[in-house]
Design a protein around this motif. Structure first.
Motif, PDB file in Angstrom:
ATOM      1  N   LEU A 120       0.790  -1.025  -0.337  1.00 42.25           N
ATOM      2  CA  LEU A 120      -0.127  -0.361  -0.096  1.00 42.25           C
ATOM      3  C   LEU A 120       0.727   0.806   0.015  1.00 42.25           C
ATOM      4  CD1 LEU A 120      -3.466   1.086  -0.090  1.00 42.25           C
ATOM      5  CD2 LEU A 120      -2.823   1.069   2.325  1.00 42.25           C
ATOM      6  N   LYS A 121       2.059   0.924   0.759  1.00 47.55           N
ATOM      7  CA  LYS A 121       2.494   2.158   0.996  1.00 47.55           C
ATOM      8  C   LYS A 121       4.068   2.082  -0.507  1.00 47.55           C
ATOM      9  CE  LYS A 121       6.161   4.303   4.873  1.00 47.55           C
ATOM     10  NZ  LYS A 121       7.115   3.029   4.802  1.00 47.55           N
ATOM     11  N   GLY A 122       4.106   1.412  -1.093  1.00 43.77           N
ATOM     12  CA  GLY A 122       4.258   1.594  -2.749  1.00 43.77           C
ATOM     13  C   GLY A 122       5.718   1.298  -2.692  1.00 43.77           C
ATOM     14  N   ASP A 123       6.281   0.433  -1.950  1.00 39.88           N
ATOM     15  CA  ASP A 123       7.687   0.002  -1.090  1.00 39.88           C
ATOM     16  C   ASP A 123       8.186  -0.787  -1.655  1.00 39.88           C
ATOM     17  OD1 ASP A 123       7.558   1.977   1.373  1.00 39.88           O
ATOM     18  OD2 ASP A 123       7.167   0.050   2.994  1.00 39.88           O
ATOM     19  N   PHE A 124       7.637  -1.677  -2.778  1.00 41.31           N
ATOM     20  CA  PHE A 124       7.757  -2.543  -4.079  1.00 41.31           C
ATOM     21  C   PHE A 124       7.583  -2.065  -4.979  1.00 41.31           C
ATOM     22  CE2 PHE A 124       6.226  -5.800  -0.369  1.00 41.31           C
ATOM     23  CZ  PHE A 124       6.929  -5.692   0.259  1.00 41.31           C
ATOM     24  N   GLN A 125       7.666  -0.784  -5.415  1.00 41.35           N
ATOM     25  CA  GLN A 125       7.478  -0.227  -6.695  1.00 41.35           C
ATOM     26  C   GLN A 125       9.067  -0.387  -7.292  1.00 41.35           C
ATOM     27  OE1 GLN A 125       4.477   3.032  -6.219  1.00 41.35           O
ATOM     28  NE2 GLN A 125       3.213   2.080  -8.222  1.00 41.35           N
ATOM     29  N   ASN A 126       8.977   0.190  -8.152  1.00 40.14           N
ATOM     30  CA  ASN A 126      10.562   0.423  -8.732  1.00 40.14           C
ATOM     31  C   ASN A 126      11.779  -0.663  -8.138  1.00 40.14           C
ATOM     32  OD1 ASN A 126       9.324   2.798 -10.322  1.00 40.14           O
ATOM     33  ND2 ASN A 126       9.691   3.543  -7.985  1.00 40.14           N
ATOM     34  N   LEU A 127      11.450  -1.738  -7.580  1.00 41.16           N
ATOM     35  CA  LEU A 127      12.372  -2.329  -7.397  1.00 41.16           C
ATOM     36  C   LEU A 127      12.038  -3.740  -8.389  1.00 41.16           C
ATOM     37  CD1 LEU A 127      11.453  -3.642  -3.453  1.00 41.16           C
ATOM     38  CD2 LEU A 127      13.709  -1.715  -4.268  1.00 41.16           C
ATOM     39  N   ALA A 130      15.169  -8.612  -7.927  1.00 43.97           N
ATOM     40  CA  ALA A 130      15.758  -9.267  -7.077  1.00 43.97           C
ATOM     41  C   ALA A 130      15.806  -8.939  -5.715  1.00 43.97           C
ATOM     42  CB  ALA A 130      17.389  -9.587  -7.454  1.00 43.97           C
ATOM     43  N   GLY A 131      15.510  -7.395  -6.013  1.00 43.70           N
ATOM     44  CA  GLY A 131      15.264  -5.888  -5.321  1.00 43.70           C
ATOM     45  C   GLY A 131      13.804  -7.148  -4.257  1.00 43.70           C
ATOM     46  N   VAL A 132      12.305  -7.581  -4.841  1.00 47.59           N
ATOM     47  CA  VAL A 132      11.435  -7.850  -4.164  1.00 47.59           C
ATOM     48  C   VAL A 132      12.065  -8.845  -3.081  1.00 47.59           C
ATOM     49  CG1 VAL A 132       9.440  -9.301  -4.655  1.00 47.59           C
ATOM     50  CG2 VAL A 132      10.142  -6.515  -6.084  1.00 47.59           C
TER      51      VAL A 132
END
Length: 458
Positions: A120-127, A130-132
Motif C-alpha cells: 500500500l505504501k509503494g515500497d516494492f515499486q521500482n524494485l 532480486a530487490g523484491v
C-alpha cells in the motif's frame, strides 16, 4: 450452577465462521502450486473427489460431536463417551494442537499484514526481481519488525473474541468473510482480463492426465488426498466448537456441504487469480512463501495499477489469515471458559500473552535461532510445528473422531447419525456405514504413515 452457554445469532454466522476457520493460507498458496505441479485441472478433479469422500465425513463428525455435547473439544469427548472409556484423553491434546497451530500461523499472518502495509505504501515499486526477493529476506532477518506484525495479528484475532460470541466473533467474522469473498472475485476478474493469461487458464481448467502421469499418478492422488484433508482444519476440534453454538433445526451434512463449497470456491478462485497472472508475465507459480512474497509482488510491479491490485491481494490474504485466527482463538478461549470457568476477557488476555511468547521460537527460527534445523538441513522451527499439526495431530485426531463416532466402543454410529440427521436437510446415507467404519480410517492411516515416511525415510 452451570453458566448458560452462548449461541450464534444466525445460521449464516455459523457457516461463515466455520468456512473462515477452514479457509486459510493453504487454500491460496498451497492449492495453486500443487494443482500446477500435478497436472492442473486433472488434479483439481481428484482433489474435489477426495474433498467429499474424505473431508466431508470428518467435518460432519466434528460438528456432531460439538452440537451433541455443547462443549469445546477439550470436554466434548468426555461428555459423550461411554462409561469407563478413555476417549476424553484426546480432548486436551486437541486443544494443545490449536496452540501449536497458532505458534506458527501468527508469524505467517504477520508477514501478510506487513506486505499489505508495504505494498500500500509503494515500497516494492521500482524494485527489480532480486530487490523484491531481498525484501522478504530482510523481513525474515529482522526479528523486531516480525514481532511487531505478529503481535498485531494476535491483537486483531483476540479483540473480536474478547467482545463476545455474537457481538464480536460472529459480527466481525461476517465482515471479514464478506470482504474476503468480494476481494477474491475482484482479483479473479482482473486476472482473467490480463493479456497473455489464457494459457494459464487453459492449464488450470483443462484436464491433462498425461502430465499427471509424468509426475506420478500415485503421488498426484496422495497430494490430492492430503490437500483435501488438510485444507479443512479437521482433527483438532477447531470446527466442533461452532457446532456447539448452533441449534438442531438443520442437518449437519447439509451445513457441512455448504461450508466445504465455500472453502472450495476460495481455493478454486485463488487459482483463477494466480495461473493467468503467472502466464501473462511469464513466471512459474512457485511453492510456498516464495509464490506469495516474491513471485506475486514481481507480477504486481509489472501490472497496470499494480500497487492497487497488490494491496487488494494482500488485504484478501490478511482476511483469510485473520478468519482462521479468530476461529481458533475462539476455540482456545471457550476451553478456558468451559473447563476452568475463566471469564472471557481474562481468558483472552492470558492466552493472548501466552501465544505471543509461544510464537517467538518460530519467528526467531528465521534469524537468531536459525541454527536450529529440527527436521534436517534447511528446515526451520516453523517446519517442525507445521509437521506436528499437519502430519500428526490432524490425521490422528480425525482417526480418533472416526472411530469414536462409528464404532460401538465409542459414541457409536446410531448416536452420531441421530445427531447429524437432526433437523431438515441432507442426511448421512445409512448405506455408507461400512465406508465410515472401515475404509475412511484406512485413508486416514495412509495419510498419517505417508507423512512420517516422507519426513524421516523419503
Amino acid at each position: 450452577m452451570e453458566n448458560k452457554r452462548e449461541t450464534l445469532k444466525s445460521r449464516l454466522g455459523f457457516i461463515l465462521l466455520s468456512a473462515g476457520c477452514a479457509i486459510g493460507l493453504g487454500n491460496v498458496w498451497r492449492f495453486p502450486y500443487i494443482a500446477g505441479k500435478y497436472g492442473g485441472a486433472a488434479f483439481v478433479l481428484i482433489y474435489l473427489l477426495f474433498l467429499f469422500i474424505l473431508g466431508l465425513p470428518i467435518m460432519i463428525m466434528e460438528f456432531s460431536i460439538g452440537r451433541a455435547s455443547k462443549q469445546n473439544i477439550g470436554l466434548a469427548l468426555k461428555t459423550l463417551e461411554p462409561p469407563k472409556t478413555k476417549w476424553h484423553l484426546y480432548g486436551p491434546v486437541a486443544i494443545i494442537g490449536n496452540y501449536v497451530l497458532m505458534m506458527f500461523y501468527t508469524t505467517i499472518s504477520g508477514w501478510l499484514l506487513a506486505y499489505f502495509f508495504h505494498t500500500l505504501k509503494g515500497d516494492f515499486q521500482n524494485l527489480d526481481t532480486a530487490g523484491v526477493a531481498n525484501s522478504f529476506t530482510l523481513l525474515l532477518q529482522n526479528p523486531k519488525e516480525m514481532i511487531f506484525w505478529m503481535v498485531l495479528s494476535i491483537l486483531l484475532g483476540f479483540l473480536p473474541v474478547a467482545k463476545g460470541l455474537q457481538n464480536g466473533v460472529e459480527k466481525i467474522s461476517k465482515w471479514i468473510m464478506s470482504g474476503l469473498l468480494a476481494l477474491i472475485l475482484i482479483l479473479a476478474i482482473n486476472s482473467l482480463t490480463l493479456k497473455g493469461g489464457a494459457s494459464g487458464l487453459r492449464f488450470y481448467l483443462l484436464p491433462d492426465f498425461h502430465r499427471m502421469q509424468q509426475t506420478g499418478l500415485f503421488e498426484a492422488v496422495y497430494a490430492a488426498m492430503g490437500q483435501a484433508f488438510f485444507t479443512l482444519s479437521i482433527g483438532i476440534g477447531s470446527l466442533s466448537i461452532f457446532g456447539s453454538y448452533i441449534g438442531r433445526d438443520k442437518t449437519l451434512t447439509g451445513e457441512s456441504v455448504r461450508v466445504i463449497t465455500l472453502d472450495t470456491f476460495v481455493a478454486l478462485c485463488s487459482g483463477l487469480i494466480i495461473f493467468p497472472a503467472c502466464s501473462a508475465f511469464g513466471v512459474q507459480p512457485n511453492a510456498g512463501p516464495s509464490l506469495i512474497f516474491v513471485t506475486l509482488p514481481n507480477i504486481f510491479n509489472q501490472m497496470a495499477g499494480g500497487r492497487i491490485w497488490g494491496s487488494l491481494f494482500f488485504a484478501f490474504m490478511s482476511f483469510a489469515a485473520l478468519s482462521t485466527l479468530i476461529a481458533v482463538f475462539e476455540n482456545i478461549t471457550s476451553y478456558w471458559i468451559d473447563a476452568h470457568h475463566t471469564k472471557r476477557k481474562k481468558a483472552c488476555l492470558y492466552n493472548g500473552l501466552a501465544i505471543v511468547l509461544l510464537s517467538l521460537p518460530c519467528l526467531l527460527g528465521f534469524n537468531l535461532l536459525s541454527a536450529i534445523q529440527p527436521l534436517g538441513e534447511g528446515t526451520t522451527i516453523l517446519d517442525l510445528e507445521d509437521f506436528l499439526v499437519s502430519s500428526t495431530l490432524l490425521p490422528l485426531g480425525s482417526l480418533i473422531f472416526t472411530l469414536f463416532c462409528c464404532t460401538k466402543y465409542g459414541w457409536g454410529w446410531k448416536n452420531f447419525t441421530a445427531e447429524a440427521d437432526a433437523g431438515s436437510g441432507l442426511k448421512v446415507p445409512k448405506g455408507l456405514k461400512v465406508y465410515f467404519q472401515w475404509i475412511l480410517p484406512i485413508f486416514i492411516l495412509v495419510l498419517f504413515v505417508k507423512g512420517y515416511w516422507d519426513i524421516f525415510l523419503g
